[in-house]
Design a protein around this motif. Structure first.
Motif, PDB file in Angstrom:
ATOM      1  N   PRO A  20     -83.120  14.973 -96.335  1.00  0.00           N
ATOM      2  CA  PRO A  20     -83.241  16.063 -97.299  1.00  0.00           C
ATOM      3  C   PRO A  20     -84.577  16.778 -97.160  1.00  0.00           C
ATOM      4  O   PRO A  20     -85.586  16.163 -96.857  1.00  0.00           O
ATOM      5  CB  PRO A  20     -83.153  15.354 -98.659  1.00  0.00           C
ATOM      6  CG  PRO A  20     -82.554  14.044 -98.373  1.00  0.00           C
ATOM      7  CD  PRO A  20     -82.936  13.685 -96.979  1.00  0.00           C
ATOM      8  N   TRP A  21     -84.535  18.064 -97.407  1.00  0.00           N
ATOM      9  CA  TRP A  21     -85.725  18.903 -97.309  1.00  0.00           C
ATOM     10  C   TRP A  21     -86.689  18.589 -98.430  1.00  0.00           C
ATOM     11  O   TRP A  21     -86.290  18.350 -99.563  1.00  0.00           O
ATOM     12  CB  TRP A  21     -85.264  20.357 -97.378  1.00  0.00           C
ATOM     13  CG  TRP A  21     -86.333  21.388 -97.427  1.00  0.00           C
ATOM     14  CD1 TRP A  21     -86.999  21.930 -96.368  1.00  0.00           C
ATOM     15  CD2 TRP A  21     -86.829  22.056 -98.586  1.00  0.00           C
ATOM     16  NE1 TRP A  21     -87.872  22.871 -96.810  1.00  0.00           N
ATOM     17  CE2 TRP A  21     -87.795  22.971 -98.161  1.00  0.00           C
ATOM     18  CE3 TRP A  21     -86.561  21.964 -99.956  1.00  0.00           C
ATOM     19  CZ2 TRP A  21     -88.492  23.807 -99.038  1.00  0.00           C
ATOM     20  CZ3 TRP A  21     -87.246  22.786-100.829  1.00  0.00           C
ATOM     21  CH2 TRP A  21     -88.206  23.695-100.378  1.00  0.00           C
ATOM     22  N   LYS A  22     -87.976  18.549 -98.092  1.00  0.00           N
ATOM     23  CA  LYS A  22     -89.001  18.338 -99.120  1.00  0.00           C
ATOM     24  C   LYS A  22     -89.950  19.516 -99.106  1.00  0.00           C
ATOM     25  O   LYS A  22     -90.328  20.016 -98.054  1.00  0.00           O
ATOM     26  CB  LYS A  22     -89.800  17.072 -98.806  1.00  0.00           C
ATOM     27  CG  LYS A  22     -89.078  15.798 -99.164  1.00  0.00           C
ATOM     28  CD  LYS A  22     -89.700  15.182-100.408  1.00  0.00           C
ATOM     29  CE  LYS A  22     -89.161  13.776-100.636  1.00  0.00           C
ATOM     30  NZ  LYS A  22     -87.738  13.785-100.903  1.00  0.00           N
ATOM     31  N   LYS A  23     -90.316  19.937-100.294  1.00  0.00           N
ATOM     32  CA  LYS A  23     -91.248  21.057-100.382  1.00  0.00           C
ATOM     33  C   LYS A  23     -92.629  20.585 -99.983  1.00  0.00           C
ATOM     34  O   LYS A  23     -93.104  19.547-100.430  1.00  0.00           O
ATOM     35  CB  LYS A  23     -91.268  21.597-101.810  1.00  0.00           C
ATOM     36  CG  LYS A  23     -92.125  22.828-101.947  1.00  0.00           C
ATOM     37  CD  LYS A  23     -92.069  23.367-103.367  1.00  0.00           C
ATOM     38  CE  LYS A  23     -91.135  24.549-103.464  1.00  0.00           C
ATOM     39  NZ  LYS A  23     -91.000  25.051-104.812  1.00  0.00           N
ATOM     40  N   VAL A  24     -93.297  21.341 -99.104  1.00  0.00           N
ATOM     41  CA  VAL A  24     -94.660  21.008 -98.704  1.00  0.00           C
ATOM     42  C   VAL A  24     -95.602  21.602 -99.739  1.00  0.00           C
ATOM     43  O   VAL A  24     -95.592  22.809 -99.980  1.00  0.00           O
ATOM     44  CB  VAL A  24     -94.968  21.562 -97.299  1.00  0.00           C
ATOM     45  CG1 VAL A  24     -96.385  21.207 -96.908  1.00  0.00           C
ATOM     46  CG2 VAL A  24     -93.975  21.034 -96.303  1.00  0.00           C
ATOM     47  N   GLU A  25     -96.392  20.731-100.367  1.00  0.00           N
ATOM     48  CA  GLU A  25     -97.298  21.228-101.398  1.00  0.00           C
ATOM     49  C   GLU A  25     -98.520  21.862-100.748  1.00  0.00           C
ATOM     50  O   GLU A  25     -99.203  21.251 -99.932  1.00  0.00           O
ATOM     51  CB  GLU A  25     -97.736  20.073-102.307  1.00  0.00           C
ATOM     52  CG  GLU A  25     -96.600  19.442-103.088  1.00  0.00           C
ATOM     53  CD  GLU A  25     -96.011  20.381-104.129  1.00  0.00           C
ATOM     54  OE1 GLU A  25     -96.709  21.335-104.516  1.00  0.00           O
ATOM     55  OE2 GLU A  25     -94.860  20.165-104.552  1.00  0.00           O
ATOM     56  N   THR A  26     -98.807  23.078-101.111  1.00  0.00           N
ATOM     57  CA  THR A  26     -99.985  23.762-100.582  1.00  0.00           C
ATOM     58  C   THR A  26    -100.821  24.258-101.749  1.00  0.00           C
ATOM     59  O   THR A  26    -100.341  24.386-102.864  1.00  0.00           O
ATOM     60  CB  THR A  26     -99.587  24.961 -99.710  1.00  0.00           C
ATOM     61  OG1 THR A  26     -98.656  25.758-100.438  1.00  0.00           O
ATOM     62  CG2 THR A  26     -98.973  24.524 -98.415  1.00  0.00           C
ATOM     63  N   ASN A  27    -102.061  24.560-101.459  1.00  0.00           N
ATOM     64  CA  ASN A  27    -102.940  25.055-102.511  1.00  0.00           C
ATOM     65  C   ASN A  27    -102.811  26.552-102.700  1.00  0.00           C
ATOM     66  O   ASN A  27    -103.006  27.077-103.790  1.00  0.00           O
ATOM     67  CB  ASN A  27    -104.404  24.716-102.190  1.00  0.00           C
ATOM     68  CG  ASN A  27    -104.620  23.217-102.313  1.00  0.00           C
ATOM     69  OD1 ASN A  27    -104.000  22.582-103.153  1.00  0.00           O
ATOM     70  ND2 ASN A  27    -105.474  22.662-101.473  1.00  0.00           N
TER      71      ASN A  27
END
Lengths: 175, 106
Positions: B91-98
């Protein structure tokens, strides 16, 4: 889906009767007439179908056939359609918003329903409710893909909410 | 009656459209299945209600179609999802960015 046959054979006659009624209703809806000859033909066909397929069909054995079951069925259908509409509005909002608000995760959910039909109904209900998709059913654990999983505080409690609103009503007429 | 039927047909078509947009915009296959299943199920049921208002003599057949859609559509979706998970599609995971996200490219 891992369906294990029910071992208890106590209510075989009631199950057969239930299957017969379901097949007959299906026939009547298909023909769309209340003509006596149609109904008699349908009864014969339903009887043959029931007698030939009953020993191989374990899926109907989970139904509680009592007059008390009517209220939970109505409740369940009400909850189900309401959740289906909510699910669609929720999904439309997600799809149309430019930032695509998703926090997907795969979580495990436990259920108390034992019969194959009960777990099938629960799995289908979960698939059609806001942001959840049943991926796998293993005995009494459902694997659910969740579009908007809350960040991992108290995931146990949050997942319980998915099942209980259906389970509460399903338990009334399914084992 | 005609207007009511048209409303149901319009709602059905709209939700089916949302489902199609979802199929294009969603980031991975599981989310696409989700968008597809829900929207198409309610969309087709709404269409069926609309048709049954226009042609009341067809109600029994439309009811059967609706029931079969309600049972088989989610079942098919979960089966596809299960097969994907078993064959190892993550499953796709959102990449957390600033930085604030620019994610409107569809």
């Amino acid at each position: 889906m891992a369906t294990k046959p029910e071992t208890e054979e106590g209510s075989g006659l009631a199950d057969g009767l239930f299957l017969f009624v379901v097949v007959l209703l299906f026939w009547m809806l298909l023909t769309g007439s209340l003509d006596p000859s149609e109904i008699i033909t349908g009864a014969v066909v339903a009887l043959v179908v029931t007698l030939t397929s009953r020993p191989h069909l374990s899926i109907y054995s989970g139904v509680r056939i009592t007059p008390m079951a009517i209220l939970p069925i109505i409740n369940y259908l009400g909850v189900f359609f309401w959740e289906l509409i909510l699910a669609n509005i929720d999904m439309a909002r997600r799809v149309l918003s430019p930032s695509l608000p998703l926090r997907p995760a795969v979580v495990e959910v436990r259920t108390d329903l034992r019969s194959p039909l009960g777990r099938l109904a629960l799995a289908n209900s979960i698939t059609l409710t806001p942001g959840t998709l049943t991926v796998d059913v293993q005995d009494q654990t459902l694997l659910v893909h969740w579009v908007d999983a809350p960040p991992d505080i108290d995931i146990e409690n949050a997942t319980r909410k998915i099942t209980t609103k259906f389970e509460r009503h399903l338990k009334g007429f399914l084992k | 009656m005609r207007i009511l039927a048209d409303m149901f047909l319009l709602i059905g078509a709209t939700f089916t459209l949302f489902g199609s947009i979802g199929l294009i915009r969603m980031p991975d296959v599981y989310n696409r299945i989700q968008a597809g299943t829900k929207a198409v199920t309610l969309g087709s049921i709404s269409l069926l209600i609309g048709i049954s208002l226009l042609y009341p003599q067809w109600w029994s057949k439309l009811l059967i179609i609706g029931l079969l859609i309600l049972i088989t559509n989610p079942l098919g979706s979960s089966t596809i999802a299960r097969a994907l998970l078993k064959s190892g599609v993550q499953p796709w995971k959102k990449v957390e960015t600033n930085t604030p996200e620019e994610n409107s490219n569809g």
